[in-house]
Structure formats: structure tokens, C-alpha cells
Design a protein around this motif. Structure first.
Motif, short mmCIF file in Angstrom:
data_model
loop_
_atom_site.label_atom_id
_atom_site.label_comp_id
_atom_site.label_asym_id
_atom_site.label_seq_id
_atom_site.Cartn_x
_atom_site.Cartn_y
_atom_site.Cartn_z
N MET A 94 29.78 42.64 43.44
CA MET A 94 30.53 41.41 42.87
C MET A 94 29.75 40.77 41.74
O MET A 94 30.35 40.19 40.64
CB MET A 94 30.75 40.61 43.97
N LEU A 150 38.43 40.10 43.00
CA LEU A 150 37.49 40.89 42.18
C LEU A 150 37.95 40.92 40.45
O LEU A 150 37.31 40.70 39.79
CB LEU A 150 37.45 42.40 42.47
N ALA A 200 30.52 34.90 41.48
CA ALA A 200 30.04 35.74 42.41
C ALA A 200 29.31 34.98 43.25
O ALA A 200 28.63 34.26 43.21
CB ALA A 200 29.30 36.86 41.74
#
Length: 210
Positions: A31, A94, A104
Motif C-alpha cells: 500500500m 487501492l 497509506a
């Protein structure tokens, strides 16, 4: 080729029915790579499939144990709307990472989320916004519990005494002692909701002998 290794790490680390620190770290690294641009946006479909399938496995394990996700699990095995699984919600999240819409999460936050899904405290995700909100709530809880954000949080919440309290203290001087402010924070979970109750108390000791 870099994004393949990120996803390889996810697939290799997240192959158990219980969340692990290695799995959370692999997902967190991926991520973070999406957020920074180190992993291409084109990888989100494969990433969503890997992470989404793992979340579904965790939720299914919780459901079979009678956890909070039991109803949605029955929907999925019975052909209900939940049969689609978590992948679309994960892909939406995402994609938002790649555009900078959301930041993130840290590895501890990811691990807490995986544990919540595994125990049934959180259901398998149905939207990218739902994932973002839940991760944000976990991050806030971490700060309130003494995590890295705790000092900055106290700076904003308890860093200064309210003007009304200061006025009362001034009227009592010099018999009033130094004020002491304490903050009590309680965090509770109710299904997919996190409830944070914050109580700030300022105590002043008055010497009546003077």
C-alpha cells in the motif's frame, strides 16, 4: 517488475487462516508503494484480488466460528450479494491510494484491521470508503491509546485550559494551586462502528487556610 515482488510477498505471507505480522507488513509495504508510486497503478487489480481473497478467508473463518461476520458469510455461500467478495472494495481503496485520495496506513494499523476481520469485530469490506474509514478509526484509537500520535493529539485536545476555567482560577488566586488537567479516553467497538468518548477534567486545589 517491482510490483510483482510486492504482491509475491503478500501472497507468500498471507497464506494462513489467522493474521500475522508478516502479512500485515507485506500488505502495508504494498500500500505504501502504491501511495508513493513505487508500485504502478496498473497493479491494483491483482493486488485487490490477493488482499480481497485473504480478507474473505479471514471473514469466513470468523463466520464459521460464529463471529459478527456470520450473516454476510451466509449471504456469500447462499448466492447473496456478498458473493462478490471483498476484491472490488479493496480495489477501490487501492485506486484511491494511487491518486493520493487516502494515505497509506501503517503496518500496525493494517495488522489491527486484519485481526478485527479475523475475530468478527469487523465484517469483510463492501466499499473502499468503508476500508478507509475503519483504518482511520484504528489509527485514531492507536493515538488515543498512547501511540505515536498521542502527543500531538494531546496538544490539540488538552494542551490548553479553556478561557472559562482560566478565569475562575484567576479569581481564586492566590489561594488556588496549579491546575491539573487530565483526559480520560474510552474506545468501544460496536460491530463495524468505533465509539470514542473523551472526557477532560481540570482540577484546582484551593487552600482555605489562607
Amino acid at each position: 517488475a517491482g510490483f510483482v515482488s510486492y504482491l509475491d510477498s503478500v501472497n507468500q505471507a498471507c497464506d494462513a487462516v489467522q493474521p500475522t505480522e508478516e502479512c500485515a507488513e507485506a500488505i502495508g509495504n504494498y500500500m505504501d508503494a502504491l501511495s508513493s508510486g513505487a508500485a504502478p497503478a496498473a497493479s491494483t487489480s491483482a493486488g485487490a484480488s490477493a488482499i480481497g481473497n485473504y480478507l474473505d478467508a479471514l471473514a469466513s473463518n470468523s463466520a464459521l466460528s460464529g463471529g459478527a461476520g456470520f450473516g454476510s458469510y451466509l449471504d456469500s455461500v447462499g448466492g447473496g450479494s456478498s458473493a462478490i467478495g471483498s476484491a472490488p472494495a479493496v480495489k477501490s481503496y487501492l485506486d484511491n491510494l494511487t491518486t493520493g485520495t487516502v494515505a497509506a496506513p501503517s503496518t500496525p494499523v493494517v495488522q489491527s484491521y486484519l485481526e478485527d476481520v479475523s475475530t468478527g469485530a469487523a465484517a469483510a469490506p463492501t466499499s473502499g470508503a468503508g476500508i478507509a474509514n475503519y483504518l482511520d478509526a484504528i489509527g485514531t484509537n492507536s493515538a488515543l491509546s498512547g501511540g505515536a500520535g498521542f502527543v500531538s493529539y494531546l496538544d490539540t485536545v488538552g494542551g490548553a485550559i479553556s478561557p472559562a476555567v482560566s478565569e475562575v482560577i484567576a479569581s481564586l488566586a492566590p489561594t488556588a494551586g496549579e491546575p491539573n488537567t487530565t483526559i480520560d479516553t474510552q474506545v468501544t467497538h460496536d460491530g463495524t462502528k468505533t465509539i470514542i468518548t473523551i472526557t477532560s477534567v481540570t482540577t484546582v486545589v484551593i487552600d482555605d487556610a489562607e
